[in-house]
Design an enzyme around this catalytic site. Structure first.
Site, PDB file in Angstrom:
ATOM      1  N   GLU A   1      65.116  60.910  49.004  1.00  0.00           N
ATOM      2  CA  GLU A   1      66.507  60.567  48.705  1.00  0.00           C
ATOM      3  C   GLU A   1      66.752  59.061  48.900  1.00  0.00           C
ATOM      4  O   GLU A   1      66.018  58.393  49.625  1.00  0.00           O
ATOM      5  CB  GLU A   1      67.455  61.400  49.579  1.00  0.00           C
ATOM      6  CG  GLU A   1      68.950  61.183  49.350  1.00  0.00           C
ATOM      7  CD  GLU A   1      69.420  61.419  47.906  1.00  0.00           C
ATOM      8  OE1 GLU A   1      68.748  60.974  46.956  1.00  0.00           O
ATOM      9  OE2 GLU A   1      70.499  62.023  47.730  1.00  0.00           O
TER      10      GLU A   1
ATOM     11  N   ARG B   1      67.996  70.531  43.421  1.00  0.00           N
ATOM     12  CA  ARG B   1      67.991  69.917  44.748  1.00  0.00           C
ATOM     13  C   ARG B   1      67.419  70.917  45.750  1.00  0.00           C
ATOM     14  O   ARG B   1      67.265  72.097  45.453  1.00  0.00           O
ATOM     15  CB  ARG B   1      69.419  69.551  45.157  1.00  0.00           C
ATOM     16  CG  ARG B   1      69.992  68.403  44.354  1.00  0.00           C
ATOM     17  CD  ARG B   1      71.469  68.269  44.558  1.00  0.00           C
ATOM     18  NE  ARG B   1      71.817  67.872  45.926  1.00  0.00           N
ATOM     19  CZ  ARG B   1      73.069  67.829  46.365  1.00  0.00           C
ATOM     20  NH1 ARG B   1      74.063  68.180  45.580  1.00  0.00           N
ATOM     21  NH2 ARG B   1      73.321  67.453  47.606  1.00  0.00           N
ATOM     22  N   HIS B   2      67.118  70.396  46.925  1.00  0.00           N
ATOM     23  CA  HIS B   2      66.751  71.260  48.046  1.00  0.00           C
ATOM     24  C   HIS B   2      67.912  72.221  48.312  1.00  0.00           C
ATOM     25  O   HIS B   2      69.043  71.990  47.864  1.00  0.00           O
ATOM     26  CB  HIS B   2      66.528  70.392  49.279  1.00  0.00           C
ATOM     27  CG  HIS B   2      67.701  69.492  49.531  1.00  0.00           C
ATOM     28  ND1 HIS B   2      68.843  69.916  50.190  1.00  0.00           N
ATOM     29  CD2 HIS B   2      67.941  68.218  49.154  1.00  0.00           C
ATOM     30  CE1 HIS B   2      69.727  68.924  50.217  1.00  0.00           C
ATOM     31  NE2 HIS B   2      69.199  67.883  49.597  1.00  0.00           N
TER      32      HIS B   2
ATOM     33  N   TYR C   1      71.012  52.639  43.496  1.00  0.00           N
ATOM     34  CA  TYR C   1      70.552  53.506  42.413  1.00  0.00           C
ATOM     35  C   TYR C   1      69.566  52.753  41.535  1.00  0.00           C
ATOM     36  O   TYR C   1      68.582  53.303  41.044  1.00  0.00           O
ATOM     37  CB  TYR C   1      71.743  53.995  41.570  1.00  0.00           C
ATOM     38  CG  TYR C   1      72.366  55.273  42.092  1.00  0.00           C
ATOM     39  CD1 TYR C   1      73.445  55.252  42.976  1.00  0.00           C
ATOM     40  CD2 TYR C   1      71.859  56.522  41.711  1.00  0.00           C
ATOM     41  CE1 TYR C   1      73.996  56.426  43.462  1.00  0.00           C
ATOM     42  CE2 TYR C   1      72.415  57.704  42.204  1.00  0.00           C
ATOM     43  CZ  TYR C   1      73.481  57.647  43.079  1.00  0.00           C
ATOM     44  OH  TYR C   1      74.037  58.809  43.568  1.00  0.00           O
TER      45      TYR C   1
ATOM     46  N   ASN D   1      74.132  68.516  55.220  1.00  0.00           N
ATOM     47  CA  ASN D   1      75.073  68.770  54.115  1.00  0.00           C
ATOM     48  C   ASN D   1      76.313  69.478  54.673  1.00  0.00           C
ATOM     49  O   ASN D   1      77.439  69.132  54.357  1.00  0.00           O
ATOM     50  CB  ASN D   1      74.479  69.701  53.046  1.00  0.00           C
ATOM     51  CG  ASN D   1      73.461  69.034  52.149  1.00  0.00           C
ATOM     52  OD1 ASN D   1      72.509  69.686  51.718  1.00  0.00           O
ATOM     53  ND2 ASN D   1      73.630  67.752  51.847  1.00  0.00           N
TER      54      ASN D   1
ATOM     55  N   HIS E   1      66.622  65.544  45.420  1.00  0.00           N
ATOM     56  CA  HIS E   1      67.862  65.252  46.134  1.00  0.00           C
ATOM     57  C   HIS E   1      68.936  64.805  45.152  1.00  0.00           C
ATOM     58  O   HIS E   1      68.647  64.511  43.996  1.00  0.00           O
ATOM     59  CB  HIS E   1      67.613  64.150  47.162  1.00  0.00           C
ATOM     60  CG  HIS E   1      66.503  64.447  48.116  1.00  0.00           C
ATOM     61  ND1 HIS E   1      66.707  65.025  49.357  1.00  0.00           N
ATOM     62  CD2 HIS E   1      65.167  64.259  48.019  1.00  0.00           C
ATOM     63  CE1 HIS E   1      65.543  65.170  49.971  1.00  0.00           C
ATOM     64  NE2 HIS E   1      64.592  64.722  49.187  1.00  0.00           N
TER      65      HIS E   1
ATOM     66  N   ARG F   1      63.694  69.071  53.902  1.00  0.00           N
ATOM     67  CA  ARG F   1      64.512  70.057  53.205  1.00  0.00           C
ATOM     68  C   ARG F   1      63.970  70.461  51.830  1.00  0.00           C
ATOM     69  O   ARG F   1      64.119  71.618  51.426  1.00  0.00           O
ATOM     70  CB  ARG F   1      65.971  69.603  53.101  1.00  0.00           C
ATOM     71  CG  ARG F   1      66.192  68.187  52.565  1.00  0.00           C
ATOM     72  CD  ARG F   1      67.577  67.712  52.971  1.00  0.00           C
ATOM     73  NE  ARG F   1      68.034  66.465  52.406  1.00  0.00           N
ATOM     74  CZ  ARG F   1      67.714  65.247  52.848  1.00  0.00           C
ATOM     75  NH1 ARG F   1      66.842  65.120  53.853  1.00  0.00           N
ATOM     76  NH2 ARG F   1      68.232  64.169  52.280  1.00  0.00           N
TER      77      ARG F   1
ATOM     78  N   ARG G   1      57.845  44.742   2.361  1.00  0.00           N
ATOM     79  CA  ARG G   1      58.947  44.968   3.299  1.00  0.00           C
ATOM     80  C   ARG G   1      58.615  44.377   4.661  1.00  0.00           C
ATOM     81  O   ARG G   1      59.430  43.773   5.328  1.00  0.00           O
ATOM     82  CB  ARG G   1      59.252  46.469   3.398  1.00  0.00           C
ATOM     83  CG  ARG G   1      60.258  46.844   4.474  1.00  0.00           C
ATOM     84  CD  ARG G   1      61.591  46.141   4.330  1.00  0.00           C
ATOM     85  NE  ARG G   1      62.181  46.271   3.024  1.00  0.00           N
ATOM     86  CZ  ARG G   1      62.899  47.314   2.619  1.00  0.00           C
ATOM     87  NH1 ARG G   1      63.111  48.314   3.457  1.00  0.00           N
ATOM     88  NH2 ARG G   1      63.398  47.346   1.410  1.00  0.00           N
TER      89      ARG G   1
END
Lengths: 470, 477
Positions: free
Chosen positions: A327, A257-258, A367, A264, A392, A307, A138
């Site tokens: 972040e 997250r923080h 990203y 925020n 983050h 944070r 195979r």
């Protein structure tokens, strides 16, 4: 050639400098993997049933796709299920069952054809050929196929003689296989063990001498030992490194997250602010939650930003700071509200909505950059056991996408609300996710993709999906 | 910790302040910084002892030195202990291979003593001197010797990782002898034939008692067996992160002859104005350099040259003139000067005099506000180094701080020296691995450019006068 004065322009989405004329010279190392690989690679699994081949295939595929190498699994067992009627018994796999042998070979060939299509038409770079491939015959078929088409081959053989591991494998993934739907547990186990015996008769392992010109890794007993032969290139080297770092010990990964930060609250992105009063409450609540989980040897990781560290301080246990967990850098948009970004950089704002994964902030990151930055974190998470990562929004989306096999298109829109812990438990071929909201209110920081992403849209259309803030 | 203590800590979280040099947020209690864990490569308290195994001329010292260089560069304090060196210090003059004859009782006693002395120094390094990894470089070819070492390590609480090099290719062995044995202190005043003859007999002395690491007998040890210079590896029981990194590194290095060319982009518009960072294009002279670089590369006639640039305009413009396909690496971007981006040193002194002096105090660890440090750069560049190890002929067109980091890796420069390495514009450094290190040739391509190198000034105090701070700033428009 000596008189060439090439003008460069900066591609507005990714902020990459490219020559104005279509130059064939440049390649962008977008993922952390070199772009100048010309030959696609076939990874070929080898091993008796219940040796973790499909587990490895799926996990490796998930990892390669995450780091930006288009990869796909081709599970020959699946082709077999599609080709035959319902599975009756292990007799199908008897080495003297001529009829079945014909079908099984045809399935392998069909899968190889699809591998070819994946490389030629779908721009795939790596195909994982998941089958037992336990005979020299195979493997020869596969090697010739690859040679004809100019594909590189890398074998991954999994050897295991520990009956407990095999029993656990059978329990985790075979009992629930479509082959055994509606079967009683004992029957399924008995049948599967007979199936394994069918293969043992003709199993020839990769041989140190005869196969010395092949490229392969042999994994013994779930990773206590590896034999690596002739690694040809970068991607094979990365694959070997990854395989040597993964393990199957049960454990939990907690992502959060923080706590809610001062920025925020006022709808500003990025920056390095401290926790709001509610954020501080969350830090205490997180401590309570973690203690209630009674986790053995928990490691806690934070970023270098105030944070996340303040949040970890609330746990009362030692934590490690990772710069890689910082972040996403929003460059010139740091500490702005979305409204201000729309006001000052409407075109940038639209480009981001057009391709949020590849979009790079001016003097900032994308990203895609984040994923590259986070790869060592993922590698260490694979090595570790119980870990809590305090990070983050964008970072958490990237990590989550890795564990839950989310595409580049889905990744930037994954929901990671404040004050919510995600508990990930590896199970079978994937990850179980439990979402735990710690019951402390926080602002929503999730901005959905608006309907109109054109550069010429009205400000209201751009700001339609911005979450509320002070 | 009792549950009471947990509760108290949880409800009164410690205050955080940001350490001014590295910009790290740290808890602050009673006016003192509390020690926190920074992500380092070695997060264990347990030091590691790497033990080489193999016949002479199998590359053990080559591997030891290279691995030590790599680990130190990524921030893991590492030192090698070459037992042959201890033997040379003990037995001042080497006479012949007879010293290594297995029947030579006197020789055996001395050799054993040297090994024990080296082990004591290892202990000193790992327990008292802050070392984290020690590389014990010797043949260690008998199970008995390895047992001694393992017991010693266990007693002291060190982890042991064996690196065995197995090779039977006579060409490779001959090349090793030519590269590093001919020039050994043992063979001063010997001609080539004499050296080879004696050394081959030396190898023979070890062969009969050589017990390679065994699949069965040594299955509980942690080790990597490197066969035929990296064609094949056997890896057994990797215990932790640092061992995993070591294995990955060893599996990526090779000894195929090649050259690495390092240079900066051509002079940029911001260079001319004495401004740091930014993303400007090439000046007229910079473009001239790019053309000369293209010619130089062509003349070098390099086989299969790979060209790498950063993602900043100035390196790409430079590469375009070389007219060879190139790859853009984000990781090769210049150090991010944060709030000081595109400033002149004079402006930094005016706006951020404290930052400016902190940087002079510890240039390696200093992180620009909202920017990076050299230490961050090294971490960012590690995948580039790993890929450079895998590759053969490569030209890297990068930036001043980046080039300093890469150069420090190849030339084994310390964290103190690294930020002050001289990497002038319009100068190509050609690095060729040779013996245990790297030969460097510096080629100036004869196109004038500003000097961008700022030496460390004498006065680094925060209270210094502006003139003292700006004393070493190079001239600019």
């Amino acid at each position: 050639m000596s008189q060439r004065q090439t003008k460069l322009t900066q591609n507005p989405l990714e902020k990459i400098w490219i020559p104005s004329m279509s130059s064939k010279l440049y390649r962008r190392r977008g993922s952390s993997v070199p772009q100048f690989t010309n030959s696609p690679t076939m990874i070929v699994m080898v091993g008796l049933p219940a040796r973790g081949k499909t587990y490895i295939s799926k996990k490796l595929t998930r990892y390669l796709n995450w780091i930006g190498v288009p990869t796909k699994v081709f599970n020959v067992g699946q082709y077999r299920r599609d080709a035959t009627q319902s599975y009756k018994s292990y007799e199908f796999f008897r080495p003297d069952n001529q009829e079945a042998m014909k079908i099984r070979k045809a399935c392998a060939i069909a899968a190889l054809k699809d591998v070819c299509a994946y490389f030629m038409q779908e721009q795939g770079q790596v195909a994982v050929f998941d089958a037992t491939n336990t005979t020299i015959e195979r493997r020869e078929v596969i090697l010739s196929f690859a040679k004809e088409n100019g594909y590189k081959i890398f074998f991954i053989e999994s050897l295991c003689d520990d009956p407990e591991i095999i029993a656990e494998n059978i329990k985790q993934v075979k009992l629930s296989s479509p082959d055994y739907a509606g079967c009683d547990k004992e029957e399924a186990v008995a049948d599967f063990l007979k199936r394994i015996e069918c293969y043992k008769v003709t199993y020839i392992s990769l041989n140190d001498e005869k196969d010395r010109s092949l490229s392969y890794i042999k994994i013994f007993n779930v990773g206590s030992r590896y034999l690596v032969n002739r690694v040809q290139d970068h991607i094979q080297s990365r694959i070997v490194y990854y395989l040597m770092n993964i393990h199957v010990a049960p454990r939990f990964i907690y992502l959060t997250r923080h706590g809610e930060s001062e920025l925020n609250l006022v709808g500003r992105i990025g920056g390095d602010s401290g926790l709001s009063p509610r954020g501080n409450k969350f830090a205490s609540a997180l401590g309570g939650y973690i203690r209630s989980q009674c986790i053995r040897d928990l490691k806690v990781w934070t970023s270098h930003m105030k944070r996340t560290i303040q949040t970890a301080e609330g746990l009362g246990v030692p934590y490690e700071q990772w710069k890689a967990l910082n972040e996403i850098d929003a460059g010139v948009c740091e500490e702005m509200t979305y409204e201000e970004i729309q006001d000052h950089y409407p075109e940038e704002f639209a480009l981001r909505d057009q391709n949020k994964y590849r979009y790079r902030y001016p003097k900032g990151e994308s990203y895609e950059d984040l994923v590259q930055r986070l790869e060592p974190v993922i590698m260490e998470l694979e090595r570790q056991e119980n870990v809590l990562v305090v990070c983050h929004q964008a970072v958490m989306r990237c990590l989550l996408a890795y564990f839950l096999d989310k595409s580049a298109a889905e990744l930037p829109y994954l929901k990671c609300p404040l004050h919510t812990v995600l508990k990930l438990t590896p199970v079978a071929y994937g990850c179980k996710v439990e979402s735990i909201f710690l019951n402390i209110e926080a602002v929503n920081t999730h901005r959905d993709k608006p309907v109109n992403v054109d550069v010429d849209r009205e400000p209201e259309e751009a700001l339609l999906t911005v979450p509320d803030h002070i | 910790m009792t549950s009471n203590e947990y509760h108290i800590m949880a409800t009164s979280p410690r205050e955080l302040t940001q350490n001014p040099l590295k910009k790290i947020w740290m808890p602050w209690k009673n006016g003192l910084f509390v020690h926190i864990l920074q992500r380092r490569v070695c997060m264990t308290n347990c030091p590691t002892l790497i033990v080489t195994v193999g016949l002479p001329a199998r590359g053990k010292t080559y591997i030891s030195k290279k691995l030590t260089r790599y680990l130190n560069w990524i921030g893991v304090p590492t030192k090698e202990f070459n037992v042959g060196q201890y033997r040379r210090e003990c037995v001042k003059i080497y006479k012949s291979f007879e010293f290594f004859h297995p029947d030579n009782e006197e020789g055996l006693k001395i050799r054993r003593q040297c090994a024990l002395t080296a082990l004591n120094d290892v202990c000193q390094y790992l327990t008292v001197e802050g070392g984290q990894v020690a590389v014990f470089d010797a043949t260690n070819t008998t199970r008995e010797r390895r047992g001694t070492i393992t017991r010693f390590a266990e007693q002291k609480g060190f982890k042991v990782f064996f690196v065995e090099s197995v090779c039977e290719d006579p060409d490779v062995i001959a090349e090793n002898i030519a590269q590093v044995k001919l020039g050994s202190p043992d063979y001063i005043d010997c001609n080539t034939e004499e050296v080879i003859e004696d050394f081959m007999k030396r190898i023979k002395c070890y062969e009969n008692s050589y017990q390679p690491l065994d699949d069965v007998l040594d299955r509980d040890l942690s080790y990597i067996k490197i066969m035929d210079v990296g064609r094949r590896y056997l890896v057994n029981r990797v215990l932790d992160h640092i061992q995993s990194r070591i294995v990955y590194y060893l599996m990526n290095i090779h000894i195929t002859p090649r050259s690495i060319y390092l240079c900066r982009h051509g002079e940029s518009d911001l260079n001319v104005k004495g401004r740091i960072g930014g993303d400007s294009g090439l000046s007229g002279r910079g473009k001239e350099f790019a053309k000369c670089l293209g010619k130089f590369i062509q003349e070098q006639n390099i086989k299969n040259l790979k060209v790498w640039t950063s993602q900043m305009k100035r390196t790409i413009q430079t590469a375009e003139a070389v007219a060879v396909p190139y790859e853009q690496w984000n990781a090769l971007n210049e150090i991010d000067a944060g709030v000081c981006e595109e400033m002149m040193y004079e402006e930094i002194q005016v706006h951020f005099p404290v930052e400016f002096s902190l940087r002079d105090q510890d240039k390696y660890r200093y992180r620009y506000p909202k920017g990076e440090s050299y230490e961050d750069l090294v971490q960012r560049l590690e995948p580039v180094i790993m890929e450079l190890e895998r590759q053969e002929n490569v030209l890297v067109i990068c930036h001043q701080a980046v080039m300093r980091c890469l150069l420090a890796y190849f030339l084994d420069k310390s964290a103190e020296e690294l930020p002050y390495l001289k990497c002038p514009l319009h100068t190509v450094l050609k690095l060729t691995p040779v013996a245990y290190g790297c030969k460097v040739e510096s080629v100036w391509l004869n196109v004038e450019a500003v000097n961008t190198h700022r030496d460390r000034p004498e006065n680094v105090d925060i209270s210094r006068m502006p003139e003292e701070a700006l004393f070493t700033v190079p001239a600019h428009q």
